[in-house]
Design an enzyme around this catalytic site. Structure first.
Site, short mmCIF file in Angstrom:
data_model
loop_
_atom_site.label_atom_id
_atom_site.label_comp_id
_atom_site.label_asym_id
_atom_site.label_seq_id
_atom_site.Cartn_x
_atom_site.Cartn_y
_atom_site.Cartn_z
N ARG A 8 24.99 63.98 34.82
CA ARG A 8 26.25 63.56 34.21
C ARG A 8 27.38 63.66 35.24
NH1 ARG A 8 24.00 61.15 31.11
NH2 ARG A 8 24.03 61.17 28.84
N GLU A 15 32.79 56.12 33.08
CA GLU A 15 31.92 54.94 33.32
C GLU A 15 32.32 53.80 32.39
OE1 GLU A 15 27.85 56.20 32.94
OE2 GLU A 15 28.14 57.85 34.33
N HIS A 70 24.29 53.96 36.50
CA HIS A 70 23.70 54.78 35.43
C HIS A 70 22.39 54.16 34.93
CE1 HIS A 70 24.77 57.85 32.06
NE2 HIS A 70 23.46 57.77 32.22
C1 DGY Z 1 20.74 59.64 28.98
O1 DGY Z 1 19.87 59.25 28.22
O2 DGY Z 1 21.53 60.55 28.67
C2 DGY Z 1 20.79 58.99 30.29
O3 DGY Z 1 21.82 59.44 31.06
C3 DGY Z 1 20.86 57.51 30.09
O4 DGY Z 1 20.39 56.85 31.22
#
Ligand code: DGY
Length: 328
Positions: free
Chosen positions: A237, A266, A285
């Site tokens: 994250r 983002e 991402h």
């Molecule tokens: C999640 O599932 O939290 C991932 O970061 C998505 O790619």
């Protein structure tokens, strides 16, 4: 019952949802603007959302009939879990199925940093191959024999360790709790303090969820401890890194480089200072973004929602008291 999707999901998933519910799908700007989300959530029984949707107390309050929130992600730091549980709303998520895909991307980024893959691609496109023909030009470094420091030895951290082991890397890790001796042996991983991990690793890879405790845990204090030749990889994250500190660290070449799949806010655009740095590799991402994994996530997100709205336990429920003790 009425449900809202903040973005389109796979056709098979929408077809399945339409069998049972009146489905409204947001098709405009992403993430869905808060005002619009608040107006659309009224009178809805269920919501399917994504990591970039902020499902805060205002949104939850506006959902006067809301009983289930199903997020298409393993992370759920974008949802006010406490407020949802106070309102009796069941929150569910999609862990496990994306572990391998995310670990694979982490390895891809790591290899790219060490072997300068993307940099080489950029160089050729600029017509500069001829400039690097000498034996000492454009050298990367070996992965084997290097030390990988894993922060957060949950499912994804362990899958990265497993992969890195076959690349003959030395593995250090830090976690809230030390994992079992059996797991340490099987991953060939040694537990160290966060400080030691940052000081001694050739590459640090982050695999902790975003919580109040991990918020900007990686800041100039820790970054300054890293070797000048070391890399940082983040597929967890964005908010676990102080991005301003990282930009300065990269600009001043305090570390060799970074690969980031996640960011403070983002999506990022070309005005983000990270996009102007040559020693950073950025991806949009895509940790879980394989056709196979995303399909499984969609299946689970739909099933989670259906079970919750039927008053049953979803496949993966976020614990009401969770301050994110589950690991990524
Ligand atoms: C999640 O599932 O939290 C991932 O970061 C998505 O790619």
């Amino acid at each position: 019952m009425k449900i809202l999707l903040t973005r389109r999901l796979h056709d098979f998933a929408i077809k399945e949802l339409r069998k049972r519910y009146q489905v409204e799908i947001h098709s405009g700007r992403i993430p869905m603007p808060k005002k619009l989300l608040i107006s659309k959530i009224r009178e809805k029984d269920g919501l399917i959302c994504y990591p970039y949707d902020k499902i805060d107390a205002d949104v939850i309050e506006a959902g006067n009939k809301l009983r289930a929130i199903s997020t298409f992600s393993v992370g759920y730091d974008h949802i006010d879990i406490k407020r949802a549980s106070q309102r009796g709303i069941v929150v569910s998520y999609t862990p496990e199925v994306l572990t391998k895909a995310t670990a694979d991307l982490t390895m891809a980024l790591m290899i790219d940093l060490f072997r300068r893959v993307t940099e080489g691609d950029r160089l050729i496109r600029k017509g500069k191959w001829k400039a690097i023909l000498g034996p000492y030009e454009f050298l990367g470094s070996d992965l084997h024999g290097k030390t990988l420091g894993i922060v957060g030895m949950g499912r994804i951290g362990a899958a990265v360790a497993q992969r890195a082991r076959s690349f003959e890397m030395n593995i250090l890790y830090h976690n809230r709790k030390r994992v079992s001796a059996k797991m340490e042996r099987s991953l060939n991983a040694r537990y160290v303090s966060l400080d030691e991990l940052f000081r001694t690793s050739d590459v640090v890879s982050l695999h902790v969820p975003h919580t109040p405790k991990t918020h900007e845990i990686v800041n100039s204090g820790l970054l300054r401890k890293m070797k000048k030749t070391a890399f940082l990889v983040n597929t967890a994250r964005g908010k676990i890194i102080n991005e301003k500190d990282l930009v300065l660290t990269l600009k001043r070449k305090i570390i060799a480089g970074a690969a980031l799949d996640v960011f403070q806010t983002e999506p990022i655009g070309s005005s983000n200072p990270l996009t102007r740095l040559t020693n950073v590799l950025i991806t949009p991402h895509i940790g879980s973004a394989t056709a196979e994994t995303r399909r499984k996530m969609a299946e689970i997100a739909v099933k989670n929602l259906e079970l919750s709205l039927a008053g049953k336990r979803p496949i993966y429920q976020v614990k009401a008291e969770s301050n994110r003790s589950g690991l990524l």
